[in-house]
Design a protein around this motif. Structure first.
Motif, mmCIF file in Angstrom:
data_model
loop_
_atom_site.group_PDB
_atom_site.id
_atom_site.type_symbol
_atom_site.label_atom_id
_atom_site.label_comp_id
_atom_site.label_asym_id
_atom_site.label_seq_id
_atom_site.Cartn_x
_atom_site.Cartn_y
_atom_site.Cartn_z
ATOM 1 N N ASP A 103 26.811 -5.123 39.403
ATOM 2 C CA ASP A 103 26.784 -4.910 40.856
ATOM 3 C C ASP A 103 25.368 -4.839 41.400
ATOM 4 O OD1 ASP A 103 29.494 -4.939 41.064
ATOM 5 O OD2 ASP A 103 29.737 -2.792 41.433
ATOM 6 N N ALA A 104 24.456 -4.265 40.632
ATOM 7 C CA ALA A 104 23.077 -4.131 41.106
ATOM 8 C C ALA A 104 22.400 -5.484 41.267
ATOM 9 C CB ALA A 104 22.270 -3.264 40.139
ATOM 10 N N LEU A 105 22.943 -6.506 40.610
ATOM 11 C CA LEU A 105 22.328 -7.827 40.655
ATOM 12 C C LEU A 105 23.132 -8.848 41.448
ATOM 13 C CD1 LEU A 105 21.120 -7.994 36.942
ATOM 14 C CD2 LEU A 105 19.749 -7.532 38.985
ATOM 15 N N VAL A 106 24.376 -8.503 41.812
ATOM 16 C CA VAL A 106 25.191 -9.462 42.571
ATOM 17 C C VAL A 106 25.442 -8.998 44.004
ATOM 18 C CG1 VAL A 106 26.299 -10.338 40.488
ATOM 19 C CG2 VAL A 106 27.387 -8.494 41.771
ATOM 20 N N LYS A 107 25.143 -7.739 44.319
ATOM 21 C CA LYS A 107 25.338 -7.226 45.680
ATOM 22 C C LYS A 107 23.991 -7.003 46.354
ATOM 23 C CE LYS A 107 29.647 -4.684 44.674
ATOM 24 N NZ LYS A 107 30.294 -3.337 44.665
ATOM 25 N N ASP A 108 23.971 -7.144 47.687
ATOM 26 C CA ASP A 108 22.745 -6.794 48.399
ATOM 27 C C ASP A 108 22.569 -5.280 48.336
ATOM 28 O OD1 ASP A 108 23.719 -5.396 50.951
ATOM 29 O OD2 ASP A 108 24.809 -7.282 51.092
ATOM 30 N N VAL A 109 21.372 -4.826 48.629
ATOM 31 C CA VAL A 109 21.042 -3.424 48.383
ATOM 32 C C VAL A 109 21.904 -2.465 49.185
ATOM 33 C CG1 VAL A 109 19.145 -3.427 50.088
ATOM 34 C CG2 VAL A 109 19.168 -1.736 48.225
ATOM 35 N N ASP A 110 22.184 -2.795 50.462
ATOM 36 C CA ASP A 110 22.962 -1.864 51.285
ATOM 37 C C ASP A 110 24.389 -1.719 50.774
ATOM 38 O OD1 ASP A 110 20.849 -1.260 52.989
ATOM 39 O OD2 ASP A 110 21.315 -2.902 54.355
ATOM 40 N N ARG A 111 25.014 -2.847 50.423
ATOM 41 C CA ARG A 111 26.380 -2.768 49.906
ATOM 42 C C ARG A 111 26.399 -2.079 48.549
ATOM 43 N NH1 ARG A 111 30.249 -7.716 47.901
ATOM 44 N NH2 ARG A 111 32.054 -6.434 47.351
ATOM 45 N N PHE A 112 25.406 -2.397 47.717
ATOM 46 C CA PHE A 112 25.331 -1.763 46.400
ATOM 47 C C PHE A 112 25.229 -0.254 46.529
ATOM 48 C CE2 PHE A 112 22.367 0.129 43.302
ATOM 49 C CZ PHE A 112 23.127 0.005 42.145
ATOM 50 N N VAL A 164 19.287 14.333 39.802
ATOM 51 C CA VAL A 164 17.989 14.999 39.936
ATOM 52 C C VAL A 164 17.973 15.983 41.089
ATOM 53 C CG1 VAL A 164 15.516 14.637 40.296
ATOM 54 C CG2 VAL A 164 16.813 13.034 38.882
ATOM 55 N N GLU A 165 18.321 15.504 42.278
ATOM 56 C CA GLU A 165 18.249 16.303 43.501
ATOM 57 C C GLU A 165 19.081 15.589 44.560
ATOM 58 O OE1 GLU A 165 17.889 18.175 46.777
ATOM 59 O OE2 GLU A 165 16.904 19.106 45.042
ATOM 60 N N PRO A 166 20.041 16.292 45.181
ATOM 61 C CA PRO A 166 20.911 15.629 46.163
ATOM 62 C C PRO A 166 20.160 14.883 47.249
ATOM 63 C CG PRO A 166 21.753 17.813 45.650
ATOM 64 C CD PRO A 166 20.420 17.703 44.962
ATOM 65 N N ARG A 167 19.042 15.434 47.693
ATOM 66 C CA ARG A 167 18.289 14.781 48.776
ATOM 67 C C ARG A 167 17.667 13.456 48.333
ATOM 68 N NH1 ARG A 167 14.442 19.746 50.175
ATOM 69 N NH2 ARG A 167 14.490 19.745 47.894
ATOM 70 N N LEU A 168 17.563 13.242 47.028
ATOM 71 C CA LEU A 168 16.950 12.014 46.521
ATOM 72 C C LEU A 168 17.969 10.944 46.135
ATOM 73 C CD1 LEU A 168 14.195 13.491 44.149
ATOM 74 C CD2 LEU A 168 13.909 12.651 46.487
ATOM 75 N N THR A 169 19.256 11.264 46.231
ATOM 76 C CA THR A 169 20.271 10.377 45.673
ATOM 77 C C THR A 169 20.232 8.983 46.282
ATOM 78 O OG1 THR A 169 21.728 12.213 45.091
ATOM 79 C CG2 THR A 169 22.742 10.042 45.329
ATOM 80 N N GLU A 170 20.216 8.860 47.598
ATOM 81 C CA GLU A 170 20.207 7.524 48.192
ATOM 82 C C GLU A 170 18.908 6.792 47.873
ATOM 83 O OE1 GLU A 170 20.669 5.106 52.422
ATOM 84 O OE2 GLU A 170 21.278 7.217 52.309
ATOM 85 N N GLU A 171 17.797 7.508 47.937
ATOM 86 C CA GLU A 171 16.510 6.892 47.609
ATOM 87 C C GLU A 171 16.511 6.355 46.180
ATOM 88 O OE1 GLU A 171 11.982 8.489 46.706
ATOM 89 O OE2 GLU A 171 13.187 9.531 48.222
ATOM 90 N N LEU A 172 17.052 7.139 45.248
ATOM 91 C CA LEU A 172 17.092 6.705 43.853
ATOM 92 C C LEU A 172 18.094 5.577 43.650
ATOM 93 C CD1 LEU A 172 16.765 10.110 41.960
ATOM 94 C CD2 LEU A 172 15.038 8.312 42.228
ATOM 95 N N ALA A 173 19.185 5.565 44.416
ATOM 96 C CA ALA A 173 20.138 4.459 44.326
ATOM 97 C C ALA A 173 19.465 3.147 44.737
ATOM 98 C CB ALA A 173 21.354 4.730 45.202
ATOM 99 N N ARG A 174 18.667 3.209 45.766
ATOM 100 C CA ARG A 174 17.929 2.007 46.184
ATOM 101 C C ARG A 174 16.901 1.613 45.127
ATOM 102 N NH1 ARG A 174 18.879 0.325 51.276
ATOM 103 N NH2 ARG A 174 20.266 1.705 52.504
ATOM 104 N N ALA A 175 16.303 2.613 44.507
ATOM 105 C CA ALA A 175 15.347 2.328 43.442
ATOM 106 C C ALA A 175 16.047 1.689 42.243
ATOM 107 C CB ALA A 175 14.637 3.609 43.021
ATOM 108 N N GLN A 176 17.284 2.121 41.949
ATOM 109 C CA GLN A 176 18.031 1.497 40.864
ATOM 110 C C GLN A 176 18.226 0.005 41.127
ATOM 111 O OE1 GLN A 176 18.211 2.516 38.015
ATOM 112 N NE2 GLN A 176 20.027 3.722 37.538
ATOM 113 N N HIS A 177 18.586 -0.323 42.356
ATOM 114 C CA HIS A 177 18.770 -1.730 42.721
ATOM 115 C C HIS A 177 17.484 -2.510 42.498
ATOM 116 C CE1 HIS A 177 19.354 -5.211 45.472
ATOM 117 N NE2 HIS A 177 20.639 -5.079 45.163
ATOM 118 N N ALA A 178 16.356 -1.966 42.956
ATOM 119 C CA ALA A 178 15.064 -2.644 42.805
ATOM 120 C C ALA A 178 14.672 -2.766 41.337
ATOM 121 C CB ALA A 178 13.997 -1.884 43.590
ATOM 122 N N SER A 179 14.935 -1.721 40.553
ATOM 123 C CA SER A 179 14.578 -1.757 39.139
ATOM 124 C C SER A 179 15.395 -2.790 38.381
ATOM 125 C CB SER A 179 14.777 -0.368 38.515
ATOM 126 O OG SER A 179 13.842 0.554 39.035
#
Length: 467
Positions: free
Chosen positions: A207-216, A147-162
């Motif tokens: 990985d999204a369900l077996v790793k903590d958010v930071d490692r994921f 979507v947008e490079p500046r959003l990549t980490e934010e969206l990665a964290r959102a993927q984990h939460a979703s």
């Protein structure tokens, strides 16, 4: 009783779904060539009442708008998606009835995109399946960097939460039905564990369900590879509202016109298999096998908007390639021809050809950077056109690395000599060999599994040591 039919788009590594009951059904993430969807509905004897998008796609042009217009179905699109056409906006928790006792419930699952929405299929209130689009995939998740490079980490964290939301709110036996992940570059990593899964299975392997958010997030971002260039055009096309697809036969051409198009700098693409192409082809043409990932690699490599002429061995091969290409927005070939090279080459000219070989042939011939095995001729250059992640697992010592999708822009970086080009299995090496041949280079296409390189005794390295 509900049903779910899967509509495969194998070349892009995606799936669409037709789901419903006795009289009506919904279509989830439809492909551009909607005739396949209509045929599936006709086979079931159902009316399409809803067309559903999990998100604005970055990897293919949707057929959703066209399908909704044609069938009169409600077009469900996540409310947060910015689009230029009328649709039914869908928000978290919204429920729509599809057939008697069968409904779809929206679950906001941002991550692949900010507005991504999954849909839970329920029968009389009981959860049966969840259409996860680009959220929870089989052993992976959809990549968050489209979507947008500046959003990549934010969206990665959102993927984990979703992913955790899906795991927490749905029963373990719920079938997980993603759109991406069957070879799609929208997947953050290679999917594992076959082509079917459940929420319970994903809890133990994803990985999204077996790793903590930071490692994921750290692991996910470190593993992201190049995005196919055509992705930049897919999102805007889907937001604007794609035109209806046109699969009619393009203008047919002849040898003189093909030569003129090549002279004008247009792309002439030979769809035949790589063996036939190597044995004889139109000088200056490129080989993208119709049976390979033609949509992905041609759309990735061709300058966007460049006219393309397709050369096919039969009308059926031409039609199949057209269908693949419209899915990624390459709508109308400038021209086309069927037959063999003798039909495509002006009288008085001959075909081009180049040899094919194995890794054992390369081992017998020479090692990179030396003269050939007979002590004469040009230096041997070994060109590896695999992706970065593949090369990281080991490469031929002394080889040059340029991924195939970059090669057309980096031909001048290939050292002088006879170029032995390889990939992991042969298809991409054939594309690369055709590019090099068109540029006038002496080339040998290694049509072999990379596993055979070690068996042939070629010196391999993994970056830390030779072996």
């Amino acid at each position: 009783m509900f049903f779910i039919d899967t509509i495969e788009t194998e070349g892009l590594g995606n799936r669409s779904y037709l789901a419903g009951g006795a009289a009506t059904a919904a279509v989830v993430d439809p492909p551009r060539d909607i005739d396949r969807v209509i045929a599936a509905a006709a086979a079931r004897g159902v009316r399409i009442s809803h067309v559903v998008e999990t998100h604005l796609h970055n990897d293919y042009v949707t057929g959703g708008l066209d399908l909704a217009r044609l069938t009169g179905a409600a077009y469900l699109v996540p409310a947060g998606a910015r689009v230029s056409f009328a649709r039914t906006p869908v928000a978290d928790g919204d429920t729509v009835g599809v057939d008697d006792g069968i409904a779809l419930r929206a679950l906001a699952t941002p991550g692949h995109t900010p507005h991504h929405t999954s849909y839970v299929l329920e029968e009389h209130g009981r959860v049966a399946a969840v259409f996860t689009g680009g959220s929870l995939l089989i052993g992976s998740v959809g990549r968050p960097d489209l979507v947008e490079p500046r959003l990549t980490e934010e969206l990665a964290r959102a993927q984990h939460a979703s992913a955790h939301r899906l795991a927490a709110e749905l029963p373990d036996e719920t079938a997980v039905l993603p759109t991406h992940g069957f070879g799609s570059f929208c997947s953050a990593s290679r999917s594992a564990g076959g082509d079917a899964t459940t929420i319970g299975k994903e809890k133990s392997v994803n990985d999204a369900l077996v790793k903590d958010v930071d490692r994921f997030v750290s692991d996910l971002l470190a593993g992201l590879e190049d995005v196919p260039a055509y992705y930049a055009h897919m999102g805007p096309a889907n937001a604007a509202g794609p035109d209806p697809v046109d699969l009619s036969t393009p203008p047919l051409t002849d040898a003189a016109d093909i030569a003129a198009r090549l002279a004008a700098g247009e792309w002439v693409v030979d769809l035949r298999n790589r063996i036939a192409f190597a044995e004889g082809h139109v000088a200056g043409s490129f080989n993208f096998e119709a049976e390979g990932k033609i949509a992905t690699y041609l759309a990735w490599m061709i300058p966007w908007g460049k006219p393309v002429t397709l050369l096919a061995e039969s009308p059926a091969q031409l039609a199949a390639a057209q269908r693949e290409l419209v899915r990624v927005g390459l709508d109308r070939p400038a021209a086309a021809a069927t037959g063999t090279p003798r039909d495509w080459i002006p009288e008085g000219r001959g075909p081009r050809s180049f040899p094919r070989a194995t890794f054992a042939d390369l081992a017998d011939r020479a090692v990179p950077g030396t003269r050939d095995g007979r002590g004469a001729g040009s230096p041997t250059v070994v060109l590896d056109v695999r992706r970065d992640s593949e090369r990281a697992g080991g490469w031929i010592a002394g080889s040059v690395h340029i991924p195939v999708h970059d090669l057309h822009r980096r031909l001048t970086e290939v050292p002088p000599g006879t170029v032995w080009v390889h990939c992991a299995g042969g298809m991409r090496a054939a594309i690369a060999a055709s590019l090099l041949d068109a540029a006038g280079r002496d080339v040998v296409a290694v049509d072999d599994s990379f596993d055979a390189a070690a068996e042939a005794g070629l010196p391999l390295t993994d970056g830390d040591r030779n072996r």
